[in-house]
Design a protein around this motif. Structure first.
Motif, PDB file in Angstrom:
ATOM      1  N   GLU A 224      -9.055   2.969 -16.299  1.00 19.49           N
ATOM      2  CA  GLU A 224      -9.179   2.402 -17.654  1.00 19.49           C
ATOM      3  C   GLU A 224     -10.588   2.582 -18.203  1.00 19.49           C
ATOM      4  OE1 GLU A 224      -7.703  -1.607 -17.561  1.00 19.49           O
ATOM      5  OE2 GLU A 224      -5.639  -0.951 -17.323  1.00 19.49           O
ATOM      6  N   ASN A 294       1.138  -3.976 -16.660  1.00 23.38           N
ATOM      7  CA  ASN A 294       1.054  -5.368 -17.132  1.00 23.38           C
ATOM      8  C   ASN A 294       2.345  -6.120 -16.848  1.00 23.38           C
ATOM      9  OD1 ASN A 294      -1.503  -5.217 -18.102  1.00 23.38           O
ATOM     10  ND2 ASN A 294      -0.943  -4.882 -20.227  1.00 23.38           N
ATOM     11  N   ALA A 295       3.483  -5.456 -17.128  1.00 27.39           N
ATOM     12  CA  ALA A 295       4.773  -6.122 -16.918  1.00 27.39           C
ATOM     13  C   ALA A 295       4.892  -6.544 -15.459  1.00 27.39           C
ATOM     14  CB  ALA A 295       5.909  -5.187 -17.314  1.00 27.39           C
ATOM     15  N   LYS A 297       2.378  -6.947 -13.314  1.00 28.57           N
ATOM     16  CA  LYS A 297       1.324  -7.913 -12.985  1.00 28.57           C
ATOM     17  C   LYS A 297       1.690  -9.330 -13.457  1.00 28.57           C
ATOM     18  CE  LYS A 297      -2.710  -7.599 -15.213  1.00 28.57           C
ATOM     19  NZ  LYS A 297      -4.030  -7.049 -15.538  1.00 28.57           N
ATOM     20  N   PHE A 298       2.226  -9.433 -14.678  1.00 32.29           N
ATOM     21  CA  PHE A 298       2.453 -10.766 -15.241  1.00 32.29           C
ATOM     22  C   PHE A 298       3.810 -11.369 -14.864  1.00 32.29           C
ATOM     23  CE2 PHE A 298      -0.871  -9.074 -18.081  1.00 32.29           C
ATOM     24  CZ  PHE A 298      -1.819 -10.064 -17.867  1.00 32.29           C
ATOM     25  N   GLY A 326       5.229 -14.383 -20.924  1.00 37.33           N
ATOM     26  CA  GLY A 326       5.145 -14.069 -22.361  1.00 37.33           C
ATOM     27  C   GLY A 326       3.748 -14.279 -22.904  1.00 37.33           C
ATOM     28  N   ILE A 327       3.628 -14.134 -24.223  1.00 39.77           N
ATOM     29  CA  ILE A 327       2.313 -14.225 -24.873  1.00 39.77           C
ATOM     30  C   ILE A 327       2.381 -15.294 -25.956  1.00 39.77           C
ATOM     31  CG2 ILE A 327       0.606 -12.916 -26.234  1.00 39.77           C
ATOM     32  CD1 ILE A 327       1.848 -10.377 -24.821  1.00 39.77           C
ATOM     33  N   PHE A 340      -9.778  -7.921 -24.846  1.00 35.00           N
ATOM     34  CA  PHE A 340      -9.079  -9.208 -25.001  1.00 35.00           C
ATOM     35  C   PHE A 340      -8.247  -9.533 -23.763  1.00 35.00           C
ATOM     36  CE2 PHE A 340      -5.392 -11.779 -25.848  1.00 35.00           C
ATOM     37  CZ  PHE A 340      -5.995 -12.911 -26.361  1.00 35.00           C
ATOM     38  N   ARG A 341      -8.400 -10.753 -23.275  1.00 36.38           N
ATOM     39  CA  ARG A 341      -7.544 -11.269 -22.195  1.00 36.38           C
ATOM     40  C   ARG A 341      -7.265 -12.714 -22.550  1.00 36.38           C
ATOM     41  NH1 ARG A 341     -10.393 -10.884 -16.880  1.00 36.38           N
ATOM     42  NH2 ARG A 341      -8.310 -10.951 -16.021  1.00 36.38           N
ATOM     43  N   SER A 345      -4.361 -15.456 -18.623  1.00 41.03           N
ATOM     44  CA  SER A 345      -4.343 -14.349 -17.667  1.00 41.03           C
ATOM     45  C   SER A 345      -5.706 -14.076 -17.046  1.00 41.03           C
ATOM     46  CB  SER A 345      -3.841 -13.086 -18.375  1.00 41.03           C
ATOM     47  OG  SER A 345      -4.690 -12.791 -19.445  1.00 41.03           O
ATOM     48  N   THR A 351      -9.111  -5.688 -17.020  1.00 43.75           N
ATOM     49  CA  THR A 351     -10.298  -5.380 -17.824  1.00 43.75           C
ATOM     50  C   THR A 351     -10.131  -5.767 -19.289  1.00 43.75           C
ATOM     51  OG1 THR A 351      -9.370  -3.220 -18.256  1.00 43.75           O
ATOM     52  CG2 THR A 351     -10.909  -3.393 -16.396  1.00 43.75           C
ATOM     53  N   GLY A 352      -8.903  -6.001 -19.703  1.00 48.53           N
ATOM     54  CA  GLY A 352      -8.660  -6.252 -21.131  1.00 48.53           C
ATOM     55  C   GLY A 352      -8.686  -4.954 -21.922  1.00 48.53           C
ATOM     56  N   LEU A 353      -8.524  -3.812 -21.223  1.00 43.40           N
ATOM     57  CA  LEU A 353      -8.613  -2.516 -21.908  1.00 43.40           C
ATOM     58  C   LEU A 353      -7.273  -1.782 -21.983  1.00 43.40           C
ATOM     59  CD1 LEU A 353     -11.894  -1.089 -20.362  1.00 43.40           C
ATOM     60  CD2 LEU A 353     -11.551  -1.940 -22.668  1.00 43.40           C
ATOM     61  N   GLY A 354      -6.346  -2.139 -21.069  1.00 46.13           N
ATOM     62  CA  GLY A 354      -5.104  -1.378 -20.948  1.00 46.13           C
ATOM     63  C   GLY A 354      -4.349  -1.222 -22.258  1.00 46.13           C
ATOM     64  N   LEU A 355      -4.202  -2.314 -22.998  1.00 41.04           N
ATOM     65  CA  LEU A 355      -3.424  -2.247 -24.239  1.00 41.04           C
ATOM     66  C   LEU A 355      -4.196  -1.538 -25.356  1.00 41.04           C
ATOM     67  CD1 LEU A 355      -1.667  -5.732 -24.372  1.00 41.04           C
ATOM     68  CD2 LEU A 355      -0.699  -3.529 -23.742  1.00 41.04           C
ATOM     69  N   ALA A 381       7.768 -10.687 -22.415  1.00 34.97           N
ATOM     70  CA  ALA A 381       7.214 -10.005 -23.588  1.00 34.97           C
ATOM     71  C   ALA A 381       7.871  -8.639 -23.680  1.00 34.97           C
ATOM     72  CB  ALA A 381       5.703  -9.852 -23.436  1.00 34.97           C
TER      73      ALA A 381
HETATM   74  P1  ADP Z   1      -5.625  -6.631 -18.812  1.00 34.35           P
HETATM   75  O1  ADP Z   1      -4.190  -6.580 -18.398  1.00 34.35           O
HETATM   76  O2  ADP Z   1      -6.497  -5.737 -18.010  1.00 34.35           O
HETATM   77  O3  ADP Z   1      -6.155  -8.026 -18.939  1.00 34.35           O
HETATM   78  P2  ADP Z   1      -4.626  -5.486 -21.256  1.00 34.35           P
HETATM   79  O4  ADP Z   1      -5.336  -4.887 -22.436  1.00 34.35           O
HETATM   80  O5  ADP Z   1      -3.648  -4.623 -20.553  1.00 34.35           O
HETATM   81  O6  ADP Z   1      -5.737  -6.024 -20.286  1.00 34.35           O
HETATM   82  O7  ADP Z   1      -3.891  -6.797 -21.759  1.00 34.35           O
HETATM   83  C1  ADP Z   1      -4.596  -7.716 -22.559  1.00 34.35           C
HETATM   84  C2  ADP Z   1      -4.000  -9.097 -22.428  1.00 34.35           C
HETATM   85  O8  ADP Z   1      -2.704  -9.147 -23.039  1.00 34.35           O
HETATM   86  C3  ADP Z   1      -3.769  -9.551 -20.998  1.00 34.35           C
HETATM   87  O9  ADP Z   1      -4.935 -10.061 -20.398  1.00 34.35           O
HETATM   88  C4  ADP Z   1      -2.708 -10.612 -21.196  1.00 34.35           C
HETATM   89  O10 ADP Z   1      -3.298 -11.821 -21.657  1.00 34.35           O
HETATM   90  C5  ADP Z   1      -1.866 -10.057 -22.333  1.00 34.35           C
HETATM   91  N1  ADP Z   1      -0.687  -9.303 -21.826  1.00 34.35           N
HETATM   92  C6  ADP Z   1      -0.533  -7.978 -21.772  1.00 34.35           C
HETATM   93  N2  ADP Z   1       0.675  -7.643 -21.302  1.00 34.35           N
HETATM   94  C7  ADP Z   1       1.313  -8.797 -21.037  1.00 34.35           C
HETATM   95  C8  ADP Z   1       2.619  -9.114 -20.520  1.00 34.35           C
HETATM   96  N3  ADP Z   1       3.504  -8.168 -20.183  1.00 34.35           N
HETATM   97  N4  ADP Z   1       2.936 -10.431 -20.387  1.00 34.35           N
HETATM   98  C9  ADP Z   1       2.049 -11.400 -20.731  1.00 34.35           C
HETATM   99  N5  ADP Z   1       0.811 -11.157 -21.237  1.00 34.35           N
HETATM  100  C10 ADP Z   1       0.448  -9.874 -21.377  1.00 34.35           C
END
Ligand code: ADP
Length: 395
Positions: A224, A294-295, A297-298, A326-327, A340-341, A345, A351-355, A381
Motif C-alpha cells: 500500500e 478489508n472484508a 479483516k473486518f 459495517g460502517i 482515514f480509519r 477499526s 494504514t488507512g490507505l487501501g480504499l 458493508a
Molecule cells: P485500513 O483497512 O488499512 O484501515 P482502508 O483505507 O482499507 O484502510 O479502510 C479505511 C477504513 O474504512 C477502515 O479503517 C475501516 O474503518 C473502514 N472499512 C473499510 N472496509 C471496511 C469493511 N469491509 N467493513 C467495515 N469497515 C471497513
C-alpha cells in the motif's frame, strides 16, 4: 485750455488707457485659456493613468492566490482584491470603510496597526508581521508591510496545509505503530521457536503459521505504501486491455484465500463467465484485493463474503459484500479519504490507505466506487465499483 480741447485730450487718454488694458487682458485671457487646456490635458492623462493602475490592481488581485487588502494611515480600505471582498462578504463596499468594519477581525486590525507603527527601513520585512490568525473559523497566514501612505495586508488560507500536516504526522505515528505490532509478534514467535525445549511438529507448524500471518500484514502495508508513492508521483500508467471479469476476480480471491481460510470464512464468487471489461488487470486486482482484504479483516471468523459482478448500462459493476460490523453512517463519506480509519477499526491494524488507492485506481479507469452499509454488526458493508464493459473479446 478751452473746454473742447480738455474733453478731446481726456477722451484720447481714456481711449489710450482702454486700448492698453484691452491688449493686456487679451494676452492674459489667451494665457488663461492655454493654461486651462493644459490642465484639462493633464487631468485626462491622470485619469487614464489611474484607470490603468486600477486595472493593474484588479488583474493582480485576480492572479495572486493570496487575499490582499490595502489601507491608508487612518486604516481605511483603499484597495481590496475580489478574494478579500468574497472572504469578508462585503460585496463592492470595501473602499473607504474602516478595516475593522470591513473585515470584523481584531487580529487583522492589530496587524495593520503594528505594521504602520514600524519605522523600519523600507524594503525590509519584519518577521513579527507574519502571523497565523483565525478568520471565519479558518486559519489564515497574514503578513503585513507598510509603505509611505499605508499598509498592505496579504492573507492565505492555511487550513488545508494544516490538515495535511496533521494527517502526515498521524500517518507516520500510525505506520510506526503498525510496523511495530507485527514485528514484535514475529520476534516473540521466533524466540519461542528457537528456545531449546523439545516441541512436537504440530506446535512448530502452528507457530510458523502465525509468523506467516504477520509477514502478510507487513507485505500488505509495504504494497500500500508503494502504491501510494507511485500514485502521488503520477507514475501509474493505466493500460486498458479487454479482460475477462472472472480472471480479475479469481486472481484476487486466490491471492487472499489463505487469509480467509485461517478465519474459516467462505468467499463466494458470483459472476457470468462472458463478462469482460476494459481494465489494467494488475491495478484492478490490487484495488479488488484491498476491498477483499478489508472484508476478510473486518468480518469475524466463520463469516461470509461475496464477490459479485453484473452488467449495467455499458458498465460492469463489481461488488464485495461482507457480514462484518459495517460502517457507521457518519464514517461513510470519509472511508475513501487517505489515512482515514474509523475509531472502531483502530485496533485492527492497517494504514488507512487501501480504499484511497482503490478509489484512485477505479477513477483512473473512468469508473466510480461507493459503499453502502447500515452500520449494524453482522449486516456488513457492500463496496461496489464500475468499469467500462468491453465489447471486444478478451485477447
Ligand atoms: P485500513 O483497512 O488499512 O484501515 P482502508 O483505507 O482499507 O484502510 O479502510 C479505511 C477504513 O474504512 C477502515 O479503517 C475501516 O474503518 C473502514 N472499512 C473499510 N472496509 C471496511 C469493511 N469491509 N467493513 C467495515 N469497515 C471497513
Amino acid at each position: 485750455m478751452s473746454d473742447p480741447l480738455v474733453i478731446t485730450v481726456a477722451l484720447l487718454l481714456v481711449l489710450a488707457i482702454g486700448f492698453t488694458l484691452s491688449q493686456r487682458y487679451h494676452g492674459e485671457l489667451k494665457h488663461l485659456r492655454r493654461r486651462q487646456a493644459q490642465l484639462a490635458r493633464e487631468r485626462e492623462v491622470e485619469t487614464q493613468h489611474r484607470a490603468q493602475v486600477e486595472a493593474q490592481f484588479e488583474a493582480l488581485g485576480l492572479a495572486v492566490l493570496e487575499v490582499l487588502v490595502v489601507v491608508d494611515r487612518e486604516l481605511r480600505v483603499i484597495y481590496a482584491t475580489p478574494g478579500a471582498r468574497a472572504l469578508f462578504g462585503s460585496g463592492k463596499q470595501a473602499l473607504g470603510r474602516s478595516l475593522i468594519e470591513f473585515t470584523r477581525s481584531v487580529d487583522l486590525d492589530q496587524l495593520a496597526i503594528d505594521a504602520l507603527a514600524a519605522d523600519e527601513a523600507p524594503g525590509r520585512f519584519r518577521d513579527e508581521l507574519d502571523r497565523v490568525i483565525s478568520i471565519a473559523n479558518r486559519p489564515f497566514r497574514a503578513r503585513a508591510a507598510a509603505f509611505d501612505g499605508g499598509a498592505v495586508l496579504a492573507l492565505s488560507d492555511v487550513s488545508e496545509l494544516q490538515r495535511l500536516g496533521r494527517a502526515r504526522r498521524d500517518f507516520v505515528a500510525n505506520i510506526s505503530h503498525e510496523l511495530r505490532t507485527p514485528l514484535t509478534s514475529i520476534r516473540l514467535l521466533l524466540e519461542t521457536l528457537l528456545a531449546d525445549s523439545p516441541r512436537d511438529p504440530e506446535e512448530t507448524t502452528g507457530l510458523l503459521r502465525k509468523i506467516q500471518v504477520e509477514v502478510e500484514v507487513l507485505q500488505q502495508m509495504a504494497q500500500e505504501l508503494l502504491d501510494l508513492s507511485q500514485i502521488e508521483s503520477g507514475r501509474t500508467p493505466v493500460r486498458l486491455v479487454p479482460t475477462p471479469v472472472t480472471q480479475l476476480i479469481s486472481g484476487a480471491v486466490e491471492r487472499l484465500a489463505p487469509q480467509a481460510a485461517r478465519k474459516q470464512q467462505r468467499v463466494r464468487v458470483d459472476s457470468v463467465p462472458e463478462l469482460a471489461v476494459l481494465a489494467d488487470a494488475e491495478l484492478i486486482s490490487r484495488a479488488l484485493g484491498n476491498l477483499l482484504h478489508n472484508a476478510i479483516k473486518f468480518t469475524p471468523a466463520q463469516g461470509q463474503i461475496w464477490v459479485r459482478a453484473s452488467a449495467s448500462d455499458g458498465d460492469v459493476v463489481i461488488e464485495v459484500a461482507d457480514t462484518g460490523p459495517g460502517i457507521l453512517p457518519e464514517d461513510l463519506p470519509r472511508v475513501f479519504e487517505r489515512f482515514f480509519r474509523s475509531d472502531r477499526s483502530r485496533t485492527g491494524g492497517g494504514t488507512g490507505l487501501g480504499l484511497a488507492i482503490a478509489k484512485h485506481v477505479v477513477e483512473a479507469h473512468g469508473g466510480r466506487i461507493w459503499v453502502e452499509s447500515e452500520g449494524r454488526p453482522g449486516r456488513g458493508a457492500t463496496f461496489r465499483f464500475t468499469l467500462p464493459a468491453s465489447d471486444r473479446p478478451p485477447l
